[in-house]
Scaffold this motif. Structure first.
Motif, mmCIF file in Angstrom:
data_model
loop_
_atom_site.group_PDB
_atom_site.id
_atom_site.type_symbol
_atom_site.label_atom_id
_atom_site.label_comp_id
_atom_site.label_asym_id
_atom_site.label_seq_id
_atom_site.Cartn_x
_atom_site.Cartn_y
_atom_site.Cartn_z
ATOM 1 N N GLN A 96 115.314 41.521 35.434
ATOM 2 C CA GLN A 96 115.779 40.315 36.112
ATOM 3 C C GLN A 96 116.383 40.662 37.473
ATOM 4 O OE1 GLN A 96 118.520 38.431 33.423
ATOM 5 N NE2 GLN A 96 116.938 37.779 31.984
ATOM 6 N N LEU A 97 117.135 41.761 37.502
ATOM 7 C CA LEU A 97 117.715 42.203 38.765
ATOM 8 C C LEU A 97 116.627 42.614 39.743
ATOM 9 C CD1 LEU A 97 120.315 42.867 40.320
ATOM 10 C CD2 LEU A 97 120.260 45.141 39.310
ATOM 11 N N GLU A 98 115.562 43.219 39.227
ATOM 12 C CA GLU A 98 114.447 43.608 40.085
ATOM 13 C C GLU A 98 113.771 42.376 40.688
ATOM 14 O OE1 GLU A 98 110.253 46.131 39.755
ATOM 15 O OE2 GLU A 98 111.519 45.793 38.003
ATOM 16 N N SER A 99 113.578 41.332 39.880
ATOM 17 C CA SER A 99 112.975 40.103 40.391
ATOM 18 C C SER A 99 113.872 39.460 41.436
ATOM 19 C CB SER A 99 112.729 39.121 39.235
ATOM 20 O OG SER A 99 111.839 39.680 38.288
ATOM 21 N N LEU A 100 115.184 39.466 41.191
ATOM 22 C CA LEU A 100 116.113 38.920 42.167
ATOM 23 C C LEU A 100 116.059 39.721 43.466
ATOM 24 C CD1 LEU A 100 118.431 37.029 42.952
ATOM 25 C CD2 LEU A 100 120.018 38.643 41.870
ATOM 26 N N GLY A 101 115.963 41.044 43.350
ATOM 27 C CA GLY A 101 115.872 41.876 44.544
ATOM 28 C C GLY A 101 114.630 41.583 45.361
ATOM 29 N N GLU A 102 113.515 41.297 44.672
ATOM 30 C CA GLU A 102 112.288 40.965 45.395
ATOM 31 C C GLU A 102 112.432 39.653 46.149
ATOM 32 O OE1 GLU A 102 109.115 40.988 42.639
ATOM 33 O OE2 GLU A 102 109.225 43.120 42.199
ATOM 34 N N ARG A 103 113.115 38.674 45.522
ATOM 35 C CA ARG A 103 113.297 37.394 46.212
ATOM 36 C C ARG A 103 114.232 37.551 47.411
ATOM 37 N NH1 ARG A 103 113.618 35.622 40.781
ATOM 38 N NH2 ARG A 103 115.881 35.455 40.915
ATOM 39 N N VAL A 104 115.303 38.315 47.227
ATOM 40 C CA VAL A 104 116.250 38.514 48.324
ATOM 41 C C VAL A 104 115.619 39.336 49.437
ATOM 42 C CG1 VAL A 104 118.483 39.523 48.933
ATOM 43 C CG2 VAL A 104 118.230 38.275 46.799
ATOM 44 N N SER A 105 114.706 40.248 49.075
ATOM 45 C CA SER A 105 114.065 41.082 50.090
ATOM 46 C C SER A 105 113.285 40.236 51.081
ATOM 47 C CB SER A 105 113.145 42.106 49.426
ATOM 48 O OG SER A 105 112.063 41.453 48.761
ATOM 49 N N GLY A 106 112.695 39.129 50.595
ATOM 50 C CA GLY A 106 111.988 38.241 51.517
ATOM 51 C C GLY A 106 112.927 37.645 52.541
ATOM 52 N N LEU A 107 114.154 37.292 52.111
ATOM 53 C CA LEU A 107 115.136 36.764 53.046
ATOM 54 C C LEU A 107 115.590 37.826 54.037
ATOM 55 C CD1 LEU A 107 117.361 34.721 50.555
ATOM 56 C CD2 LEU A 107 115.530 33.869 52.034
ATOM 57 N N ALA A 108 115.587 39.087 53.600
ATOM 58 C CA ALA A 108 116.039 40.173 54.475
ATOM 59 C C ALA A 108 114.916 40.729 55.337
ATOM 60 C CB ALA A 108 116.646 41.301 53.637
ATOM 61 N N GLY A 109 113.702 40.205 55.180
ATOM 62 C CA GLY A 109 112.590 40.692 55.988
ATOM 63 C C GLY A 109 111.986 41.986 55.498
#
Length: 330
Positions: A96-109
């Motif tokens: 779940q943390l990995e999926s959240l990191g992938e979503r946040v990575s899009g916001l961080a470019g």
């Protein structure tokens, strides 16, 4: 109590008188003697039989040891199964943390595919069968490695997001006069004093004299002076060759060298310099060249960071001379 002791021929006899206390002590001494004697015999027989492999003693010893080992194995298995269940829950949370990191990575470019290539996926899977100690240790090691990788990833994302926040805070996207509307826009117009066509290098915000003027972005005051045309003028350097200018102020609240935060009150609206009435003349200069401030303000309303990057990239490559950039119409 009285005991009479005689010899075999009844020739001699001896009487022993035992009181209640002596009788109890004698019984305790006899019991202790029997216990020690039984323990000694058991110890000798049991150990000697175990060492020499006596059939009965050996079988009894194997039964006792087997039962003890079975209880120990059962206790360890129950604990291993409980640890395995907890480990499975931790792995699910890690995914779940990995999926959240992938979503946040899009916001961080950051490209999520690059993240997967760098950090890997998953780990040892806790399936339905019971885990051995070695399998559990291997799974724990994999989980620790993945946790370290996710920590590194989130640290990178935090750094990227922080950089974006700072960059956005340093771009003049906040309206410098909150309650005012734009009067004269950027571009060619008829000069209000000469009646001739001239380039208006900023935006005019008509407002009552004394209305607060706030910084459109954070930065450092590089100019605070009275200019013949701009009147009381402030220039704030936001870095990356980006400067915002505020002119015709009636009162200035900052000085050269001050650190300014976004939205900070820096002056009050006035009509000093070359002006026909109370208003704020607001400019944005990239590499010394005036840009349309409305594009920056609109980009700030839409929160479009890529649009801001395009505005910065579209600026001329060669800065103009300071005296030229002060020659526009007010």
């Amino acid at each position: 109590m009285q005991l009479i002791i005689t010899d075999a021929w009844l020739a001699k006899s001896r009487a022993i008188h035992l009181s209640g206390t002596k009788l109890v002590l004698a019984a305790l001494l006899a019991s202790l003697t029997l216990i020690l004697l039984a323990a000694g015999v058991y110890h000798y027989v049991f150990l000697k039989g175990a060492r020499e492999g006596w059939p009965v003693v050996g079988n009894l010893l194997r039964v006792v040891v087997k039962d003890e080992f079975a209880q120990r194995d059962r206790f360890m298995r129950e604990n291993l199964d409980a640890l395995a269940r907890k480990l499975g829950e931790m792995q699910a949370k890690l995914r779940q943390l990995e999926s959240l990191g992938e979503r946040v990575s899009g916001l961080a470019g950051v490209n999520p595919l690059e993240i997967k290539a760098q950090t890997g996926q998953g780990g040892a899977l806790v399936s339905g069968h019971s885990l051995s100690m070695d399998e559990l240790q291997t799974t724990l090691d994999d989980l620790a490695r993945l946790t370290d990788q996710r920590t590194d990833l989130l640290t990178v994302l935090e750094s990227r997001l922080f950089e974006q926040k700072i960059r956005n805070m340093m771009v003049p996207t906040q309206p410098p006069v909150i309650t005012a509307t734009v009067g004269s826009a950027f571009g060619w117009r008829l000069d209000p004093l000469t009646g001739r066509t001239a380039l208006h290098t900023g935006l005019d915000f008509p407002a009552i004299s004394g209305t607060p003027i706030v910084a459109a972005a954070g930065g450092v005051v590089v100019t605070q002076e009275f200019h013949p045309e701009y009147g009381n003028m402030i220039e704030i350097d936001h870095g990356n060759d980006l400067i915002s200018r505020y002119a015709h102020a009636s009162k200035v609240l900052v000085k050269k060298g001050d650190l300014i935060r976004r939205g900070q009150k820096i002056a009050e609206v006035g009509t000093t310099g070359r002006s026909t009435g109370a208003h704020l003349h607001f400019e944005v200069l990239v590499m010394g060249i005036p840009q349309d401030p409305q594009k920056f303000l609109a980009a700030g309303q839409n929160l479009a960071t890529p649009q801001l990057a395009k505005l910065m990239a579209a600026a001329p490559a060669r800065p103009s001379r300071p005296e030229n950039r002060l020659a526009g119409q007010r």
